[in-house]
Write an enzyme that holds these catalytic residues in place. Structure first.
Site, PDB file in Angstrom:
ATOM      1  N   SER A   1       5.665   5.706 -10.507  1.00  0.00           N
ATOM      2  CA  SER A   1       6.006   5.178  -9.178  1.00  0.00           C
ATOM      3  C   SER A   1       5.488   5.956  -7.982  1.00  0.00           C
ATOM      4  O   SER A   1       5.688   5.511  -6.849  1.00  0.00           O
ATOM      5  CB  SER A   1       7.512   5.030  -9.039  1.00  0.00           C
ATOM      6  OG  SER A   1       7.914   3.830  -9.630  1.00  0.00           O
TER       7      SER A   1
ATOM      8  N   LYS B   1      11.447   8.182   1.062  1.00  0.00           N
ATOM      9  CA  LYS B   1      11.822   7.065   0.182  1.00  0.00           C
ATOM     10  C   LYS B   1      13.340   6.871   0.205  1.00  0.00           C
ATOM     11  O   LYS B   1      14.090   7.841   0.103  1.00  0.00           O
ATOM     12  CB  LYS B   1      11.332   7.340  -1.243  1.00  0.00           C
ATOM     13  CG  LYS B   1      11.547   6.179  -2.225  1.00  0.00           C
ATOM     14  CD  LYS B   1      10.969   6.487  -3.610  1.00  0.00           C
ATOM     15  CE  LYS B   1      11.127   5.312  -4.574  1.00  0.00           C
ATOM     16  NZ  LYS B   1      10.587   5.605  -5.916  1.00  0.00           N
TER      17      LYS B   1
ATOM     18  N   SER C   1       7.351   1.976  -7.778  1.00  0.00           N
ATOM     19  CA  SER C   1       8.423   1.566  -6.900  1.00  0.00           C
ATOM     20  C   SER C   1       8.314   2.139  -5.486  1.00  0.00           C
ATOM     21  O   SER C   1       8.891   1.587  -4.549  1.00  0.00           O
ATOM     22  CB  SER C   1       9.777   1.985  -7.491  1.00  0.00           C
ATOM     23  OG  SER C   1       9.857   3.393  -7.593  1.00  0.00           O
TER      24      SER C   1
HETATM   25  N1  GLN Z   1       7.122   0.718 -12.818  1.00  0.00           N
HETATM   26  C1  GLN Z   1       7.937   1.528 -13.664  1.00  0.00           C
HETATM   27  C2  GLN Z   1       9.263   0.875 -13.900  1.00  0.00           C
HETATM   28  O1  GLN Z   1       9.425  -0.208 -13.456  1.00  0.00           O
HETATM   29  C3  GLN Z   1       8.076   2.887 -13.106  1.00  0.00           C
HETATM   30  C4  GLN Z   1       9.097   3.007 -12.050  1.00  0.00           C
HETATM   31  C5  GLN Z   1       9.220   4.395 -11.505  1.00  0.00           C
HETATM   32  O2  GLN Z   1       8.401   5.286 -11.769  1.00  0.00           O
HETATM   33  N2  GLN Z   1      10.285   4.593 -10.781  1.00  0.00           N
HETATM   34  O3  GLN Z   1      10.132   1.395 -14.519  1.00  0.00           O
END
Ligand code: GLN
Length: 452
Positions: A151, A52, A127
């Protein structure tokens, strides 16, 4: 073979932001040579991994999906990056993500959206959507992610693969570009439970460079993934997750998993965790608050983009112009929300209350784990939604994280494993298994039993 596969399909999927073909081939040859020389190598030596693009890598660009870090080449490796290399894993490249890991669809990336391999018109989750799509489309057997509010688990669920959020502090944050420091947790993606456990074990464990890294031994995740049985285990179904707002096909596959667990000898009971209902609003105060502080370092002075540095602007103006041009809409929204929630006069009402809810959620987990060994729920309320459907509706987007966020707020271990396809759209459904803090092995044990 994986580089060929990337060349063949990534034009359509766009999982990668950077492919390090030459470096990967060089590293693979070096490992072959070691093996030929009779050197004893670890179980993952020579296995490719997609990384990532939120982990720093000293030989590759690191953007965090943001324009503000365009062209940034970190001078150091994240601890996880270094451990991948030490284990002999071959880093194929860096994968796409929502800008600074804020989002549930990769649509917030400054470098374009990643497409779900099951249906190119749908999101791969976020994400860590580049990492989930890379593994689901066989461009890599393994990938890394970070899970701040789901995420890893949500992208795994909507692309039909395994994704694990370790216990907070079990995997190092050093060199992970920070979003919300009290929540950020690196973890693995794979197409089966044992592979995920092997990667988990390879990069976990105490790190002196991370002050919130825990000192305990890494839970025996590989052993648990090999064992994979649930006989006599007590499994709690979270009462609050299900019903209205959940897709019928998701609930049907969840029910199948419950029955499968029972048939394998688990004792399944319903457990109430009343504070879980408040997890989403608490998270969307805490995460933006921490992000507003963490992202203050992106000022156009130290990293990446700099706008207006032409001798006609003051330093403050250069910072403002850089941030205006470099951050996307969602990141700006979060910085504003967080700054507001932390400001004097509002702090107690917003941030303070959210922290209290966080304590209540941890207590719900504690009480539940007096009754049961693991908790289960659907990972997400729906299957992958169409690209664009929620892009302009942050509230709808945030709902994707409904079931995953409690484990982040309390720091617990939680995994998502595929549990079949929804009848109405034929798309993958994920089952979430949550365990106590440092009970990561339990997640793998139950997940592996279901996989058999
Ligand atoms: N979708 C969540 C957010 O937008 C989680 C993001 C994540 O776990 N990095 O914050």
């Amino acid at each position: 073979a994986h580089l060929d596969r990337i060349a063949e399909v990534d034009g359509e999927i766009h999982a990668f932001l950077h492919v390090a073909a030459d470096a990967a081939l060089e590293q693979a040859s070096a490992i072959d040579a070691k093996r030929a020389a009779g050197e004893r190598l670890g179980p993952l030596a020579g296995v490719p991994v997609a990384h990532k693009d939120v982990f720093t890598t000293k030989d590759m660009p690191t953007t965090a999906g943001s324009k503000i870090l365009e062209g940034y080449r970190p001078p150091y490796d994240a601890t996880i990056t270094a451990r991948l290399r030490e284990a002999g894993l071959v880093i194929l490249g860096k994968t796409n993500l929502d800008e600074f890991a804020m989002g549930s669809s990769t649509e917030n990336s400054a470098y374009g959206t990643t497409h779900n391999p099951w249906d190119l018109g749908r999101i791969p989750g976020g994400s860590s959507g580049g990492s989930s799509a890379a593994v689901a489309s066989y461009q890599a057997p393994l990938s890394t992610g970070t899970d701040t509010g789901g995420s890893i688990r949500q992208p795994a669920a909507v692309t039909g693969i395994v994704g694990m959020k370790p216990t907070y502090g079990g995997s190092s944050r050093y060199g992970v570009i920070a979003f919300a420091s009290s929540l950020d947790t690196p973890g693995p993606f794979a197409r089966n439970v044992l592979d995920a456990a092997l990667l988990h074990e390879a990069f976990s464990g105490h790190d002196v460079m991370d002050t919130t890294s825990i000192h305990s031994e890494v839970p025996p995740v590989v052993e648990a993934a090999r064992r994979g049985d649930v006989s006599g285990l007590r499994v709690g179904v979270v009462k609050e997750f299900g019903g209205e707002g959940y897709q019928a096909g998701v609930l049907a596959r969840f029910q199948d998993s419950v029955e499968l667990l029972e048939s394998l000898g688990a004792k399944v009971v319903e457990v109430s965790c009343p504070s879980f209902t408040y997890a989403l609003p608490a998270y969307y105060l805490i995460a933006p608050s921490e992000c507003s502080s963490n992202l203050a370092r992106f000022d156009g002075m130290r990293y990446g983009l700099r706008v207006g540095d032409d001798g006609t602007h003051s330093a403050e103006e250069v910072m403002a112009l850089t941030r205006a041009a470099g951050f996307g809409a969602e990141v700006k929204r979060r910085i504003m929300l967080g700054t507001y929630a932390l400001s004097s006069g509002y702090y107690d009402a917003y941030y303070g209350s959210a922290q209290k809810v966080r304590t209540l959620i941890a207590r719900d987990f504690e009480a539940a784990f007096h009754q049961v060994d693991v908790l289960i729920s659907p990972t997400t309320p729906t299957t992958a939604f169409p690209i664009g459907e929620r892009a302009d509706d942050p509230m709808a987007m945030y709902l994707a994280d409904l079931c995953t966020i409690p484990a982040n707020l309390a720091g617990n271990a939680a995994i998502s494993v595929p549990c079949g396809l929804a009848d109405e759209d034929g798309l993958p459904v994920g089952l979430q298994i949550m365990a106590p803090v440092l009970g990561d092995d339990r997640c793998y044990r139950v997940a592996a039993a279901l996989e058999k």
